[in-house]
Write a protein that holds these residues in place. Structure first.
Motif, PDB file in Angstrom:
ATOM      1  N   GLU A 138      34.927  80.456  -0.867  1.00 58.79           N
ATOM      2  CA  GLU A 138      33.493  80.385  -0.578  1.00 58.79           C
ATOM      3  C   GLU A 138      32.924  81.765  -0.255  1.00 58.79           C
ATOM      4  N   GLN A 139      33.678  82.563   0.500  1.00 58.71           N
ATOM      5  CA  GLN A 139      33.199  83.894   0.885  1.00 58.71           C
ATOM      6  C   GLN A 139      33.140  84.830  -0.316  1.00 58.71           C
ATOM      7  N   TRP A 140      34.170  84.803  -1.157  1.00 56.74           N
ATOM      8  CA  TRP A 140      34.166  85.679  -2.332  1.00 56.74           C
ATOM      9  C   TRP A 140      33.094  85.248  -3.330  1.00 56.74           C
ATOM     10  N   GLY A 159      41.949  87.435  -1.891  1.00 60.06           N
ATOM     11  CA  GLY A 159      41.665  86.632  -0.709  1.00 60.06           C
ATOM     12  C   GLY A 159      42.753  85.640  -0.359  1.00 60.06           C
ATOM     13  N   SER A 160      42.345  84.544   0.276  1.00 58.48           N
ATOM     14  CA  SER A 160      43.305  83.580   0.810  1.00 58.48           C
ATOM     15  C   SER A 160      43.606  82.427  -0.136  1.00 58.48           C
ATOM     16  N   ALA A 161      42.915  82.345  -1.277  1.00 57.26           N
ATOM     17  CA  ALA A 161      43.120  81.231  -2.206  1.00 57.26           C
ATOM     18  C   ALA A 161      44.337  81.469  -3.092  1.00 57.26           C
ATOM     19  N   PHE A 192      37.831  97.422  -0.426  1.00 58.52           N
ATOM     20  CA  PHE A 192      37.371  97.700   0.924  1.00 58.52           C
ATOM     21  C   PHE A 192      36.841  96.464   1.649  1.00 58.52           C
ATOM     22  N   GLN A 193      36.780  95.314   0.966  1.00 60.82           N
ATOM     23  CA  GLN A 193      36.301  94.093   1.621  1.00 60.82           C
ATOM     24  C   GLN A 193      37.363  93.568   2.597  1.00 60.82           C
ATOM     25  N   PRO A 194      36.962  92.792   3.599  1.00 60.95           N
ATOM     26  CA  PRO A 194      37.937  92.271   4.571  1.00 60.95           C
ATOM     27  C   PRO A 194      39.014  91.436   3.882  1.00 60.95           C
ATOM     28  N   PRO A 195      40.250  91.563   4.279  1.00 59.98           N
ATOM     29  CA  PRO A 195      41.327  90.784   3.661  1.00 59.98           C
ATOM     30  C   PRO A 195      41.238  89.310   4.051  1.00 59.98           C
TER      31      PRO A 195
END
Length: 209
Positions: free
Chosen positions: A68-70, A102-104, A60-63
């Motif tokens: 750093e955010q995670w 995430g984006s990594a 449910f976390q933002p895609p």
């Protein structure tokens, strides 16, 4: 018995019954699962995160959240909610979540460093040892990491021996014995006074540039 007394007696009976037989709630079985990964954070997240919340919390976390955010999200579980995880756990789990949700990318240097902190520390120590040897033996007077000075850059040396299974032994011999002709006419002095482990440390460092 008047109405108020009747209601009071009924309420007392209900409370005593509730105390005698506490309410039991059965939760439905967990169906959400973490996405698999070869990163060590996958197993760690299964072990540590699932004890407190469902995998759906992660879904449910933002895609597109960054490393750093995670990592900050994992840190919040430790620092705000008191999750029994260490600082290394935070980094390892954060790297897994960033690469999986995430984006990594798994291959990102920052993800690899966060996923294997002990290995990163050992690599850092080896680099510090090599740099100290280079400085103490005046190697940097004739060589630089990325450009030619008197002799070739260490990047050029690493490229020359890339893919050579005997690269380490050859570079060790060049440092220990010195020589001329491989990179021009300027001779390289011998460093026979260096210990075998120091020669290997220098050669391994040079070949990684």
């Amino acid at each position: 018995m008047n109405r108020m007394k009747f209601v009071g007696a009924l309420l007392a009976w209900w409370i005593s019954g509730a105390q005698a037989a506490p309410l039991s709630i059965t939760l439905p079985p967990e169906t959400a699962a973490l996405k698999p990964s070869a990163l060590p954070g996958y197993a760690l997240a299964q072990q540590k995160c699932s004890t407190c919340h469902s995998a759906d919390y992660i879904n449910f976390q933002p895609p597109g959240m960054s490393l750093e955010q995670w990592t900050a999200e994992a840190g919040k579980m430790k620092n705000t909610y008191g999750a029994p995880i260490s600082d290394d756990d935070v980094s390892i789990i954060g790297a897994y979540l960033a690469a999986t949700y995430g984006s990594a990318q798994t291959s990102d240097a920052a993800v690899q460093t966060a996923s294997y902190p002990a290995k990163a520390e050992a690599t850092s120590d080896a680099k510090n040892d090599a740099m100290a040897l280079l400085q103490n033996n005046a190697c940097l007077s004739c060589h630089a990491l990325d450009h030619k000075v008197v002799g070739p850059s260490y990047h050029e040396v690493g490229a020359k021996y890339a893919g050579d299974p005997q690269a380490l032994e050859k570079v060790v011999a060049s440092i220990e014995q010195g020589g001329a002709g491989k990179w021009g006419n300027v001779p390289m002095p011998a460093f026979a006074q260096l210990k075998a482990e120091d020669l290997k440390t220098l050669a391994a460092f040079i070949l990684k540039q």
